[in-house]
Design a protein around this motif. Structure first.
Motif, PDB file in Angstrom:
ATOM      1  N   CYS A 296      -1.862   6.398   3.919  1.00 13.20           N
ATOM      2  CA  CYS A 296      -1.078   5.463   4.719  1.00 13.20           C
ATOM      3  C   CYS A 296      -1.101   4.112   4.038  1.00 13.20           C
ATOM      4  CB  CYS A 296      -1.647   5.346   6.127  1.00 13.20           C
ATOM      5  SG  CYS A 296      -3.410   5.075   6.150  1.00 13.20           S
TER       6      CYS A 296
ATOM      7  N   PRO B 252     -10.025   1.056   3.537  1.00 15.66           N
ATOM      8  CA  PRO B 252      -8.756   0.425   3.170  1.00 15.66           C
ATOM      9  C   PRO B 252      -8.929  -0.357   1.876  1.00 15.66           C
ATOM     10  CG  PRO B 252      -9.619  -0.537   5.194  1.00 15.66           C
ATOM     11  CD  PRO B 252     -10.674   0.365   4.649  1.00 15.66           C
TER      12      PRO B 252
ATOM     13  N   ILE C 104      -8.731   8.234   6.516  1.00 17.04           N
ATOM     14  CA  ILE C 104      -7.945   7.348   7.364  1.00 17.04           C
ATOM     15  C   ILE C 104      -6.514   7.836   7.293  1.00 17.04           C
ATOM     16  CG2 ILE C 104      -7.103   4.994   7.640  1.00 17.04           C
ATOM     17  CD1 ILE C 104      -9.693   4.026   6.441  1.00 17.04           C
TER      18      ILE C 104
ATOM     19  N   ILE D 220      -2.276   3.482   9.512  1.00 12.56           N
ATOM     20  CA  ILE D 220      -2.600   2.060   9.428  1.00 12.56           C
ATOM     21  C   ILE D 220      -1.449   1.305  10.075  1.00 12.56           C
ATOM     22  CG2 ILE D 220      -1.531   1.578   7.174  1.00 12.56           C
ATOM     23  CD1 ILE D 220      -4.060   0.172   6.395  1.00 12.56           C
TER      24      ILE D 220
ATOM     25  N   THR E  51      -6.794   0.736  11.741  1.00 17.48           N
ATOM     26  CA  THR E  51      -6.758   2.048  11.076  1.00 17.48           C
ATOM     27  C   THR E  51      -7.332   3.097  12.021  1.00 17.48           C
ATOM     28  OG1 THR E  51      -8.921   1.556  10.120  1.00 17.48           O
ATOM     29  CG2 THR E  51      -7.031   1.194   8.713  1.00 17.48           C
TER      30      THR E  51
END
Lengths: 378, 150
Positions: A249, A267, A326, A329, A344
Motif C-alpha cells: 500500500c 512504513p 501492513i 494506509i 495503517t
C-alpha cells in the motif's frame, strides 16, 4: 504514534469518518464493524451485516456520510445513516467474480469498484429510477483490478491490476458532470478512455495513488518496486528497485514524497526528485526500541551454532510496531499535499496512527526534510 | 454406455490453449539478445582476467528470446565464469555491479540452482550470499516475479 490492536485476525479493509472519531473495518468476515473513539479506547457501536462473502473494500464519504462496501459476494452496498441505524442499498455491479476494492469519487456522486471480472464498475445514482446504475470499463484490462484511486477532477481514475499495469482511465459520466478541463494526462476524456498505461514489466500492482494535484501517479508492484509517473505529452516514469519485500500500500503525503508499507511490516518514506526523475528511499518510519544486548554464555553459543548454524544472539522477533504485513494506509489529517497523520492497518489485526512533522527547511532543489514525532496515546 | 467413452484422446487436449481469456504476454519489440560471447569469455579466463570475463558474461542476457538453446548456452558460460572465481574475490566482483547487474546475477544464480552439478551448488551459494548482501530480499523477489527469465 499510537497502536491499537483490534483483533487477532487480519483487518481486511478500513475507512474513517470525516472527523476521525469512528472507524469502519472488516474483521476478516462478512461483516463491517464500526468503532467509536472513546477516551479510554475504542467501542464497537455498529455491526453492518448484509454481505454474503468477505468484505474486501470499504470507503466512507466524508461529506455525505455514506459508506460503500464491496465484497467477494460480487455485490456492493451503499449504507446511509437513518437515525441510529445504517441502512444498506444494494448496487448491482453486474460482475461474475469477487469485487476487490471500492473508492468514492472526490465529489461523492459516484464510486468505482475493481473486481476479479477484469473490469471496473463506475456506479452513480440515477434520480429518475431511484437506483444505482453502473457502467463498465473493460478494455484493455486483462486481469483482476486490485486498487483504485481518483484524480481530484472527479473524472480520471487510476487503477492497478494483476496484468502488471497501472492505467489511468476516464470515468466521465455525462449525466452527472460537465466536460472536465484538460489535464497533463490528456484533454479528450470520453468514458473508458485510457489516458496512461505503464509498461507491463514487473509484478502485480498492489496499490496506486494520485498526488494531491493529480499530476503524478505512484504505484507499488509485487516485484519490490515503486514507480511514479508524471503526466505530460510523454509521461516520464521513474522507478526504484527496493531491497526489501514487496510493498502492499502507498499514499502521497506531499507532492514530492510518499509513504508506503507492505510485507516488511513498517512504513517507509520515499522521496521523488522531479528534475532528475528519481525516487530515493527516505528511511524507515518505525523506530524499534533498543533491545538490551545481554552477553551469551559459551553454552548458549554452542547451542546456537548447533541449532541455527550461527553464533549470533539475534532473536527471531519482529521489532516493528505491526507484527504482520501492513495491507492498507490512509491519510488521516492534512490531505495528500501536506499530510500530518496517517493510519495503517494490517494482517495482525492492529491499527497504528503515525504523525508526520514537516520541518520547513526546504532548499529549492532539495526535497523537504521529514522528521517524526512520536506521541504515546494516554 | 455411450460409444465415445472408449476413446480417451480428449484427455490429451490442453484446454488452456483454447481459453479465450488466457493471458498472453505482450510481444515486445526489443531486440533478441543472444547471450554473451563464449569465445571472448574463454580467452579472458585463460588470460586470468576474471573481472572482465565476469562483466562480459553478464552482457546480452537472453531475456527476450524463447529459444531454450540460447538460454542454456548463456547459462553455461556464466556458470563457467562463476566457478572460476576464488572465494575471496567474489565480494569485489559483486560490488562492481550496478542494481540491474545484481538482479541479473541473481537470475543466473537461481537458474544454476535448478540443475546442480558436482561443485556448482557450493560456489553458487557463496555467490548468492554476496549478491544477497547487496541486492537484499528485493532482488530475490524480482527473480521470482520476472516474466522474462534469463
Amino acid at each position: 504514534m499510537a497502536y491499537h490492536s483490534f483483533l487477532l485476525e487480519p483487518i481486511s479493509c478500513h475507512a474513517w469518518n470525516k472527523d476521525r472519531t469512528q472507524i469502519a473495518l472488516c474483521p476478516n468476515n462478512h461483516e463491517v464493524h464500526i468503532y467509536q473513539k472513546e477516551r479510554s479506547g475504542w467501542m464497537k457501536i455498529h455491526v453492518l451485516k448484509e454481505h454474503n462473502g468477505q468484505v474486501t473494500g470499504i470507503d466512507w464519504a466524508p461529506e455525505s456520510n455514506r459508506i460503500v462496501t464491496c465484497g467477494t459476494d460480487r455485490n456492493a452496498y451503499v449504507w446511509t445513516l437513518k437515525g441510529s441505524m445504517w441502512k444498506p442499498t444494494l448496487v448491482i455491479l453486474r460482475i461474475n467474480r469477487a469485487a476487490r476494492c471500492v473508492k468514492w469519487s472526490p465529489r461523492e456522486n459516484k464510486f468505482a469498484v475493481g473486481s476479479g471480472s477484469r473490469l471496473i464498475s463506475i456506479c452513480y445514482f440515477e434520480q429518475d429510477n431511484d437506483w444505482w446504475v453502473c457502467k463498465h470499463i473493460k478494455k484493455p484490462i486483462r486481469s483482476t483490478v486490485l486498487s483504485l484511486d481518483w484524480h481530484p477532477n472527479n473524472v480520471l481514475l487510476a487503477s492497478g491490476s494483476c496484468d502488471f499495469k497501472c492505467r489511468i482511465f476516464s470515468a466521465y459520466i455525462k449525466e452527472l458532470e460537465d466536460k472536465p478541463a484538460p489535464t497533463p494526462w490528456g484533454s479528450k476524456m470520453p468514458f473508458g478512455e485510457v489516458m496512461f498505461e505503464s509498461s507491463g514489466a514487473g509484478g502485480w500492482i498492489h496499490d496506486v495513488s494520485f498526488s494531491a494535484s493529480g499530476n503524478r501517479v505512484a504505484w507499488a508492484s509485487h516485484d519490490s518496486t515503486v514507480a511514479i509517473a508524471e503526466g505530460g505529452k510523454t509521461p516520464v516514469v521513474a522507478s526504484l528497485y527496493l531491497e526489501t519485500l514487496p510493498l502492499l500500500c502507498l499514499t502521497f503525503i506531499t507532492e514530492n514524497s510518499l509513504v508506503a508499507a507492505g510485507h516488511d511490516c513498517y512504513p517507509a518514506l520515499f522521496v521523488y526528485d522531479a528534475e532528475r526523475s528519481t525516487i530515493t528511499f527516505g528511511g524507515k518510519l518505525d523506530v524499534p526500541k533498543q533491545s538490551a544486548q545481554r552477553g551469551m554464555t559459551a553454552r548458549e553459543r554452542f547451542q546456537n551454532l548447533d541449532k541455527k548454524a550461527t553464533a549470533d544472539n539475534k532473536e527471531a522477533v519482529l521489532e516493528s510496531l505491526h507484527k504482520n504485513s501492513i495491507s492498507q494506509i490512509l491519510v488521516l489529517e492534512g490531505d495528500k499535499a501536506k499530510c500530518t497523520k496517517f493510519c495503517t492497518t494490517g494482517m495482525d489485526g492492529g491499527m497504528a496512527v503515525w504523525d508526520v512533522k514537516v520541518s520547513s527547511q526546504s532548499v529549492m532543489s532539495l526535497p523537504c526534510l521529514l522528521t517524526l514525532i512520536f506521541c504515546i496515546m494516554a | 454406455m455411450a460409444k465415445n467413452t472408449l476413446s480417451s484422446r480428449f484427455r490429451k487436449v490442453d484446454i488452456d490453449e483454447f481459453d479465450e481469456n488466457k493471458f498472453v504476454d505482450e510481444q515486445e519489440e526489443a531486440a533478441e539478445l543472444q547471450g554473451p560471447d563464449g569465445a571472448e569469455v574463454e580467452s579472458l579466463l585463460r588470460q586470468g582476467d576474471m573481472m572482465t570475463a565476469f562483466h562480459v558474461a553478464l552482457r546480452n542476457p537472453p531475456v527476450n528470446t524463447k529459444n531454450a538453446v540460447v538460454k542454456e548456452r548463456a547459462q553455461a558460460i556464466v556458470l563457467r565464469v562463476l566457478t572460476s572465481f576464488r572465494s575471496s574475490e567474489i565480494e569485489t566482483a559483486v560490488r562492481s555491479l550496478d542494481r540491474n547487474g545484481v538482479d541479473l546475477l541473481m537470475k543466473y544464480i537461481y537458474r544454476g540452482f535448478e540443475k546442480p552439478t558436482e561443485n556448482s551448488s557450493v560456489i553458487l551459494l557463496q555467490w548468492h550470499e554476496k549478491a544477497f548482501a547487496v541486492g537484499g530480499l528485493g532482488s530475490i523477489v524480482r527473480v521470482l516475479t520476472a516474466r522474462k527469465t534469463v
